[in-house]
Design an enzyme around this catalytic site. Sequence first.
Site, PDB file in Angstrom:
ATOM      1  N   HIS A   1       3.871  -0.500 -15.151  1.00  0.00           N
ATOM      2  CA  HIS A   1       4.653   0.353 -16.055  1.00  0.00           C
ATOM      3  C   HIS A   1       3.773   1.375 -16.777  1.00  0.00           C
ATOM      4  O   HIS A   1       4.199   2.506 -17.007  1.00  0.00           O
ATOM      5  CB  HIS A   1       5.437  -0.500 -17.050  1.00  0.00           C
ATOM      6  CG  HIS A   1       6.559  -1.267 -16.407  1.00  0.00           C
ATOM      7  ND1 HIS A   1       7.562  -0.656 -15.717  1.00  0.00           N
ATOM      8  CD2 HIS A   1       6.815  -2.599 -16.318  1.00  0.00           C
ATOM      9  CE1 HIS A   1       8.403  -1.568 -15.240  1.00  0.00           C
ATOM     10  NE2 HIS A   1       7.964  -2.759 -15.595  1.00  0.00           N
TER      11      HIS A   1
ATOM     12  N   GLY B   1       0.816  -1.213   0.000  1.00  0.00           N
ATOM     13  CA  GLY B   1       0.000   0.000   0.000  1.00  0.00           C
ATOM     14  C   GLY B   1       0.855   1.271   0.000  1.00  0.00           C
ATOM     15  O   GLY B   1       0.355   2.356  -0.254  1.00  0.00           O
ATOM     16  N   VAL B   2       2.129   1.127   0.321  1.00  0.00           N
ATOM     17  CA  VAL B   2       3.047   2.262   0.214  1.00  0.00           C
ATOM     18  C   VAL B   2       3.939   1.946  -0.979  1.00  0.00           C
ATOM     19  O   VAL B   2       4.671   0.956  -0.941  1.00  0.00           O
ATOM     20  CB  VAL B   2       3.907   2.419   1.490  1.00  0.00           C
ATOM     21  CG1 VAL B   2       4.604   3.766   1.491  1.00  0.00           C
ATOM     22  CG2 VAL B   2       3.069   2.230   2.725  1.00  0.00           C
TER      23      VAL B   2
ATOM     24  N   SER C   1      10.449  -7.187 -19.665  1.00  0.00           N
ATOM     25  CA  SER C   1       9.532  -7.600 -18.601  1.00  0.00           C
ATOM     26  C   SER C   1       8.838  -8.913 -18.923  1.00  0.00           C
ATOM     27  O   SER C   1       8.624  -9.251 -20.091  1.00  0.00           O
ATOM     28  CB  SER C   1       8.431  -6.544 -18.421  1.00  0.00           C
ATOM     29  OG  SER C   1       8.971  -5.283 -18.161  1.00  0.00           O
TER      30      SER C   1
END
Lengths: 427, 427, 427, 427
Positions: free
Chosen positions: B362, B265-266, B294
């Site tokens: 991204h 959440g951070v 990726s």
Amino acid sequence: MPECELSSFESTGSGGQPSPDVEDARRAIERCHVLLSDAGDVSGERLANEALAAYQALTGASLNTFFGLLASQFSPNPDLIERWADAYRQHPSREVLGELQRAVEPPRRELFRRLNLASAGTATLIDMRRRILRGQDAYPPWAAVADDMPHLLRSWFNGGFLEFRRIDWRTPPTVLENIIKYEAVHEIRDWRDLRRRLQDDRRCFGLFHPALSDEPLVFMELALTKGLSAKVQPLLDPDSAVVDPASCHYAVFYSISSCHEGLRGVTFGNALIRRAVNSLGREFPRLKTFATLSPVPGFRAWLTGAARDGDRSSAEIVASLDKSGEGVPSADLQKHLVPMCASYLLLAKRGHEPADPVARFHLANGARLERLNWMGDTSAAGIGRSAGLTANYLYKLSEIERNHEAYVAGRKVVASRRVERLVHETH
Amino acid sequence: MPECELSSFESTGSGGQPSPDVEDARRAIERCHVLLSDAGDVSGERLANEALAAYQALTGASLNTFFGLLASQFSPNPDLIERWADAYRQHPSREVLGELQRAVEPPRRELFRRLNLASAGTATLIDMRRRILRGQDAYPPWAAVADDMPHLLRSWFNGGFLEFRRIDWRTPPTVLENIIKYEAVHEIRDWRDLRRRLQDDRRCFGLFHPALSDEPLVFMELALTKGLSAKVQPLLDPDSAVVDPASCHYAVFYSISSCHEGLRGVTFGNALIRRAVNSLGREFPRLKTFATLSPVPGFRAWLTGAARDGDRSSAEIVASLDKSGEGVPSADLQKHLVPMCASYLLLAKRGHEPADPVARFHLANGARLERLNWMGDTSAAGIGRSAGLTANYLYKLSEIERNHEAYVAGRKVVASRRVERLVHETH
Amino acid sequence: MPECELSSFESTGSGGQPSPDVEDARRAIERCHVLLSDAGDVSGERLANEALAAYQALTGASLNTFFGLLASQFSPNPDLIERWADAYRQHPSREVLGELQRAVEPPRRELFRRLNLASAGTATLIDMRRRILRGQDAYPPWAAVADDMPHLLRSWFNGGFLEFRRIDWRTPPTVLENIIKYEAVHEIRDWRDLRRRLQDDRRCFGLFHPALSDEPLVFMELALTKGLSAKVQPLLDPDSAVVDPASCHYAVFYSISSCHEGLRGVTFGNALIRRAVNSLGREFPRLKTFATLSPVPGFRAWLTGAARDGDRSSAEIVASLDKSGEGVPSADLQKHLVPMCASYLLLAKRGHEPADPVARFHLANGARLERLNWMGDTSAAGIGRSAGLTANYLYKLSEIERNHEAYVAGRKVVASRRVERLVHETH
Amino acid sequence: MPECELSSFESTGSGGQPSPDVEDARRAIERCHVLLSDAGDVSGERLANEALAAYQALTGASLNTFFGLLASQFSPNPDLIERWADAYRQHPSREVLGELQRAVEPPRRELFRRLNLASAGTATLIDMRRRILRGQDAYPPWAAVADDMPHLLRSWFNGGFLEFRRIDWRTPPTVLENIIKYEAVHEIRDWRDLRRRLQDDRRCFGLFHPALSDEPLVFMELALTKGLSAKVQPLLDPDSAVVDPASCHYAVFYSISSCHEGLRGVTFGNALIRRAVNSLGREFPRLKTFATLSPVPGFRAWLTGAARDGDRSSAEIVASLDKSGEGVPSADLQKHLVPMCASYLLLAKRGHEPADPVARFHLANGARLERLNWMGDTSAAGIGRSAGLTANYLYKLSEIERNHEAYVAGRKVVASRRVERLVHETH
């Protein structure tokens, strides 16, 4: 600038043009709104830098306008609070509580969190609060802003994040010049004066926050000595001989200074003293006594007040003190002044607490008032505020917590027998 | 352990003795109450250490009981909330708002602030949240605890306090072993493997918090190359030749890993990428392109789902993939799989956002989906999750903010023409 | 104390007691013999500390006795030299050469090598040489000791072991106070003066040896400027505005000072200038010109000499200069003094080299004498030694080695046309 | 390549062309001559870099040619030596002695001093000596080069310049990989093995030179234990439990390794042990005993030699040992092997010194041979060299210097009664 005036400013309406100052302030506030409304955090740092740059370009009137707008805007929405308060009354669930919590939190807090992303953000915000605190008597609405910050600052400056560091002659001048600047008890006159305070039989310790690496939050200075010092001037003498610290039994704390007015309400002094005592104990197992050599800064003003209020013996003392000016008072006064000072420290109150701010600080930290010293500080400031007296507060490891609790519970002023007895000697 | 069970536990009443587990948990909770009720901060550090020590001694059932008690106690007082909500309705002053704010804040937050004073407090609290997050599906009341922490963590881990550091072969092993441990994209097999990833034509960057100096919050690995890499395996080969970084035009980000589940959440990834791009740009002015290599981690599961839902072409592809197991799929599949993957990334959604988690990350950061690569990752994990495909997301300085805003506003998936055209090739 | 006296001292024989001073010196010499005769190195460090402690307790007469004994003892054994010289004549083998090499090496060198094991050994030995150099005119035999050390010092202070460091306002005061102490060209009056010399448009660089970490061997100060400075005072003004270094095209070296008299004969200045030029070139690619702003310290004494020797125009100038005392000379003198100074720098010799020591240093380093500046240094020292003139020596990367070689080969004084032309203007 | 061959090479004369190898070597030697003849030191660093670059490009035959030329050139001039030797005989003044000293010093030394100015010069020169030492048996003239270096190296690596550092899990891998590489006593298999050796109840200390910051000169490993360890394998077990170092009374040194073959003749081990003992004593005042757990590396070869020389009991033991191969020898052998080992350590000699190299090292350092341990090291190397035995040498602070002196004076092998008695048990 009070909010009402500002509103009238803002409503100059169709007729008048806002002044350039108001325009600058509004542009800075606009940058704050943009920063606050940004979703995601891709642009956060850039927007924060822009907002702080706009703020830093403000001066005088435009700065006042800015603080006024900061106070009138970015506050919680009362309608939203009421709506969620009603919802909570009907359905006190975790989710509704969450909404109510969000509703009451001023958007300003989130604004400050985001401004902190800017480079030197933390330092700038602390300085911003300093200005607001200084202005809030003149502009009461600003208090809303000043009040919003401690919540955040207490999180940011949580004791768990602070670094305890020794400051000595290897410390970079970028830090040392702040020691000279912020020393608030016994002025540091020059680098030679500073150098003596950092030698082997002296210690200077500070608490630092990682975001402010060159500026301590608080620092203290102490001398390692062979006896409990009564007088300040010999400790400060730059030409005094350096003694072998390993031969000392006393650590005499003679100065503690906070550096950031903008951090008012977040206290560090206690944590610093505790860590200093631990660090000294490890380094010098032979140290037996940790004590202060403190001013009694409210004493003379209190005496003057008592004289004004008609107390005869105070009036005589004050008259005699006034006669000697900045010089050393007549020796006759000792037998009157010292008991008066004991009375002041033990009996004079501000609310339920001791009237003297230094006494409040050390007693709340668990120290005991141990001794009063005649002519312990004969500097102009020492004479002018403390009538030349100094006090030793003793930090005895075995009683710190007990004293602290007695103080917290009943504002008890723990003092030595000797000092207590002095009170009865007042005539 | 759900709250109801716990309550029944607690009410075993006169008849039964609480089990030793419950006793341990209650003792730890009791230390938390003592810490929270301490006035002044003389004893704070000691009490915090005692409370965390009691917590750390808990295991299994006693831990569950502790979390249950933490959830059921230390919550805001509903009566108080209602009282101040009413007062606010009648008199919405700054003072009343302050009281309401204090009333809605869970005492748990202050508890966590104080627990942070303990040594290694921050690390312990983050780990505590990790356990709670893992358990909250089984014990829903715990969510109240997990929800209280991000507010604090976002303040503590404010971007302004984070350090951006290069991790290389001079970095202490105390940090490097965490890189090995937390690498989540392309496993680091041993120190030789790690060493290659830290050489001159590779970079590893991390964001660190001063209270967690050996554990990055997030870190990324990248290769400096002469072209836009399509395949992962050559980049990871520990025996590959080291090229002169000054001769490279591409920075290929092939891995980014978060380290602390307890900080969910951070978010840090975005800030890390931004700082890495800035740092690389300064060090290598000739770098032209910043792009990722990726995985497409949700692709194969999505295909399997589509097959299960009756899509025939998906079903054929899945059958063929299953036949080759962990091996490289048949070359025939390329013309089907690549367009399917483009459809997946551009069209498949979770809510309004792309279904693929890496794409979400991204694209939200302002990257553009540039290219899909057949057999870009032939490791077991690469085949198993991404059907062997890799994607290049391009971070183009001139369009990052624009792409980010388009994504935030309308969840727009910015992709190259080439990838967009692939969608039409699906059969 | 000359050796002969000492011998008479030593031979006071049965009749007299040696004085306590002599006793102390002998005891210290005895510790040196013990250290030197120790086999193995188990006790070396202890014995070295004992010997240096005994030496450091000496003062005045006892110190002189000690140096006398150090000179008369610890020298090579002439018999041994002759024996191995004969052997070598007869059989010039590697082994015999080895024995001859050992025979000619003074045992003092091995003594110094072993004394260096003591704590702070290196610093103490350098200081010992300083005292010996200062005393050797009065006590010629000491020269044997002073001569033995450079061989060792050149190995110890080999350029490959020296660290080039920037000194700035983050440098510990333990180093900075040495900068104040050793600055030999333009006195640093106080910390405020020092601070200005370390700001963004100034640089101070030093060469350090790992065994002397707080004391530079040599350091230089320079200003980044927009033009070629002619005058010193504006550069030194602590209140001058700081300019953006990125906007500067000139690096003006205005001071270079050696710190250790005891290292005389081991040169560092050249290496420092070379590294400074490299470092500046990397940091500021736009820097175009590296030049000095130097005193002409031998000029006025040379003028006075010429006047004394009967040169009339010199005599007139000297008379006029003497009249103005420490003040600024009359403007009329400019047309005479500047050409005279050019003559002094280009034509006056000490042996084959230029008479002026600063000219010798920069010309030998490959610089070119570029310009002379009237009233470039109006300080008392500037007037007193250089008659107020300053010189710019230019370090042009493309010609440094060529100039240096021309100087080494034929002592050629490379100068600009402008300065060369001045010579012809002398009347 | 021996000098004579080289000469014939050089004299291939008009008829033949020198081979390209010879050409390369000559070019490198030419760069050395240029460097050596440079006056002033303006170009020194550049010329040194050029010379070392030319040297580093050499391989195989060209390298041999280079070393041959280095040996045949750069030697002192015999005519000059004779001239000054004669002058000295006639007039043994300080000045003439100075000339003679200069005449006998090989120009190679000055060459090496100047080569050290190149970047990484020190490391390159040490490696050059390693190659020369390895080749000098095959090419005897090279010995002249190898012999010239220790004089310089002893100055450069003077104990006063060495840093004593603890190596632990915070030490950069650039250093740690050298620990793995150079460990010569008990091989470090991997990073996990290394990690155990660096934990809280282990210590690894090294001596470093500032010019070689990532490569220790020598390092030692030790375990803090509750008793005097007899067996190596438990100390090395990566899975062994970590004990609290504060509870330990023994420091057991189980490995000491030199890193640079090129520094042969400059000893560091003794200084390292002394500093380690001091450092441990300060950190753990409760440590009582410093002892080694050492191999007896020459024992088995000595036994085999004795058997070959016809000693019957040795022959039987050897036969039995050979039967068990790399495995643990039969338990029957203990009563024969242990006394034999005592005899080996106490009686077997190489010249006047003990035959065993480890015994020589520790006895010369002042240790006492305390105990022999059956099956103290059951690794293949332990069985193969020491027949599985280990020895404890005791470093007792009160007797180190006395033992050392007894050893130096008369090669006395100080041993415990227990070990001395063992000698009489040999049959």
